[in-house]
Design a protein around this motif. Structure first.
Motif, PDB file in Angstrom:
ATOM      1  N   GLU A 173       0.858  -1.184   0.000  1.00  0.00           N
ATOM      2  CA  GLU A 173       0.000   0.000   0.000  1.00  0.00           C
ATOM      3  C   GLU A 173       0.896   1.236   0.000  1.00  0.00           C
ATOM      4  N   PRO A 174       1.385   1.630  -1.156  1.00  0.00           N
ATOM      5  CA  PRO A 174       2.329   2.746  -1.227  1.00  0.00           C
ATOM      6  C   PRO A 174       1.685   4.069  -0.831  1.00  0.00           C
ATOM      7  N   ASP A 175       2.402   4.830  -0.008  1.00  0.00           N
ATOM      8  CA  ASP A 175       1.902   6.143   0.382  1.00  0.00           C
ATOM      9  C   ASP A 175       2.289   7.183  -0.666  1.00  0.00           C
ATOM     10  N   LEU A 176       1.973   8.435  -0.398  1.00  0.00           N
ATOM     11  CA  LEU A 176       2.233   9.497  -1.362  1.00  0.00           C
ATOM     12  C   LEU A 176       3.721   9.610  -1.672  1.00  0.00           C
ATOM     13  N   THR A 177       4.559   9.483  -0.645  1.00  0.00           N
ATOM     14  CA  THR A 177       6.004   9.582  -0.854  1.00  0.00           C
ATOM     15  C   THR A 177       6.486   8.518  -1.825  1.00  0.00           C
ATOM     16  N   LEU A 182       8.604   7.240  -7.567  1.00  0.00           N
ATOM     17  CA  LEU A 182       8.727   6.546  -8.841  1.00  0.00           C
ATOM     18  C   LEU A 182       9.136   7.500  -9.957  1.00  0.00           C
ATOM     19  N   ASP A 183       8.644   8.725  -9.904  1.00  0.00           N
ATOM     20  CA  ASP A 183       9.030   9.745 -10.888  1.00  0.00           C
ATOM     21  C   ASP A 183      10.320  10.449 -10.500  1.00  0.00           C
ATOM     22  N   ASP A 184      10.517  10.638  -9.198  1.00  0.00           N
ATOM     23  CA  ASP A 184      11.643  11.453  -8.748  1.00  0.00           C
ATOM     24  C   ASP A 184      12.973  10.713  -8.695  1.00  0.00           C
ATOM     25  N   LEU A 185      12.950   9.421  -8.425  1.00  0.00           N
ATOM     26  CA  LEU A 185      14.208   8.674  -8.332  1.00  0.00           C
ATOM     27  C   LEU A 185      15.035   8.749  -9.617  1.00  0.00           C
ATOM     28  N   PRO A 186      14.442   8.501 -10.794  1.00  0.00           N
ATOM     29  CA  PRO A 186      15.248   8.615 -12.019  1.00  0.00           C
ATOM     30  C   PRO A 186      15.768  10.028 -12.261  1.00  0.00           C
ATOM     31  N   LEU A 187      15.019  11.025 -11.827  1.00  0.00           N
ATOM     32  CA  LEU A 187      15.448  12.403 -12.029  1.00  0.00           C
ATOM     33  C   LEU A 187      16.664  12.745 -11.178  1.00  0.00           C
ATOM     34  N   VAL A 188      16.614  12.416  -9.893  1.00  0.00           N
ATOM     35  CA  VAL A 188      17.720  12.804  -9.012  1.00  0.00           C
ATOM     36  C   VAL A 188      18.975  11.984  -9.288  1.00  0.00           C
ATOM     37  N   GLY A 229       4.682   2.553 -17.334  1.00  0.00           N
ATOM     38  CA  GLY A 229       3.399   1.952 -16.990  1.00  0.00           C
ATOM     39  C   GLY A 229       3.232   1.766 -15.489  1.00  0.00           C
ATOM     40  N   PHE A 230       4.317   1.374 -14.812  1.00  0.00           N
ATOM     41  CA  PHE A 230       4.265   1.176 -13.383  1.00  0.00           C
ATOM     42  C   PHE A 230       4.004   2.500 -12.674  1.00  0.00           C
ATOM     43  N   ALA A 231       4.698   3.551 -13.095  1.00  0.00           N
ATOM     44  CA  ALA A 231       4.514   4.862 -12.478  1.00  0.00           C
ATOM     45  C   ALA A 231       3.102   5.380 -12.724  1.00  0.00           C
ATOM     46  N   ALA A 232       2.567   5.124 -13.923  1.00  0.00           N
ATOM     47  CA  ALA A 232       1.216   5.581 -14.244  1.00  0.00           C
ATOM     48  C   ALA A 232       0.182   4.867 -13.385  1.00  0.00           C
ATOM     49  N   GLU A 233       0.441   3.601 -13.102  1.00  0.00           N
ATOM     50  CA  GLU A 233      -0.480   2.821 -12.258  1.00  0.00           C
ATOM     51  C   GLU A 233      -0.598   3.408 -10.860  1.00  0.00           C
ATOM     52  N   PHE A 234       0.492   3.983 -10.370  1.00  0.00           N
ATOM     53  CA  PHE A 234       0.511   4.523  -9.015  1.00  0.00           C
ATOM     54  C   PHE A 234       0.648   6.049  -9.019  1.00  0.00           C
ATOM     55  N   ALA A 235       0.189   6.677 -10.071  1.00  0.00           N
ATOM     56  CA  ALA A 235       0.338   8.129 -10.200  1.00  0.00           C
ATOM     57  C   ALA A 235      -0.228   8.848  -8.991  1.00  0.00           C
TER      58      ALA A 235
END
Length: 236
Positions: A173-177, A182-188, A229-235
């Protein structure tokens, strides 16, 4: 390939097992090297036993040193009154394993710069000396962005290739963080997200684990994971 964590308890051993399981499923011979196992007694199962249980007995495993205190390898070795494992010893073992295996995985202890010996040798030194890429196993929780960014920055500084980032224990049950990460890890890290392994994966049977590994790792590892797709699922 070298696998390092952004800290302890982030799922590094399970990710190593998943990479090994998919390689074996493609009929590749695999060896896993653990230079230094800490926090485990002489008769207790360690990380390599876990990898063998999940990925199969066909995986060759080699542990160079074991120290009972759950500390950094150099400190644990000193407290045990035994010589530490050095980066040169780990590199030599990896080269030896590579002569008889299609793929060699080296699992570190803790993070990239945790000391192996009192001279300051680290897992980064092992990766650099043998020219191996490093896969970063990251936490999903708050605080992971800084640790992941620092790890990736140190790899770039040393001229070591980053094989990507895997979330080592994706929560049921992933929280907001976690979802934002999922989006921020590849960026940093300036590196791709190449997997997310569910947090309960270590409890599965070998066949169940193989199926989860296939869903949880990207095609370059023999899996089917799609980061977008994974990131979109948990957007968020």
């Amino acid at each position: 390939m070298v696998l390092t964590g952004t800290g302890t308890g982030v799922g590094k051993t399970v990710v190593t097992a998943a990479v090994a399981a998919l390689a074996r499923d493609r009929n590749r011979s695999v060896a896993v090297l653990k230079p230094a196992q800490t926090g485990v007694g002489p008769d207790e199962p360690g990380d390599l036993e876990e990898i063998g249980r999940l990925a199969g007995p066909e995986v060759t495993t080699w542990e160079l040193g074991r120290f009972p205190d759950p500390l950094a390898p150099n400190t644990a070795a000193r407290r045990a009154g035994r010589p530490p494992v050095t980066p040169s010893q780990a590199a030599a073992a990896a080269v030896e394993l590579s002569r008889g295996h299609d793929q060699v995985l080296i699992e570190g202890a803790g993070g990239l710069l945790v000391r192996f010996d009192d001279d300051g040798g680290t897992l980064a030194d092992v990766a650099w000396s043998i020219g191996a890429p490093v896969l970063i196993v990251a936490d999903a929780r708050l605080g992971t962005l800084n640790a992941t960014a620092l790890t990736a920055e140190e790899l770039r500084r040393r001229g070591i290739a980053c094989a990507g980032i895997v979330v080592g224990a994706w929560p049921a049950e992933p929280d907001l963080t976690a979802r934002c990460n999922l989006d921020d890890l590849p960026l940093v890290a300036d590196a791709p997200l190449v997997g997310a392994v569910p947090e309960n994966a270590a409890t599965l049977t070998r066949q169940e684990f193989l199926e989860v590994a296939r869903r949880s790792l990207a095609p370059e590892f023999g899996g089917e994971f799609d980061a977008n797709g994974f990131a979109a699922e948990f957007a968020a």
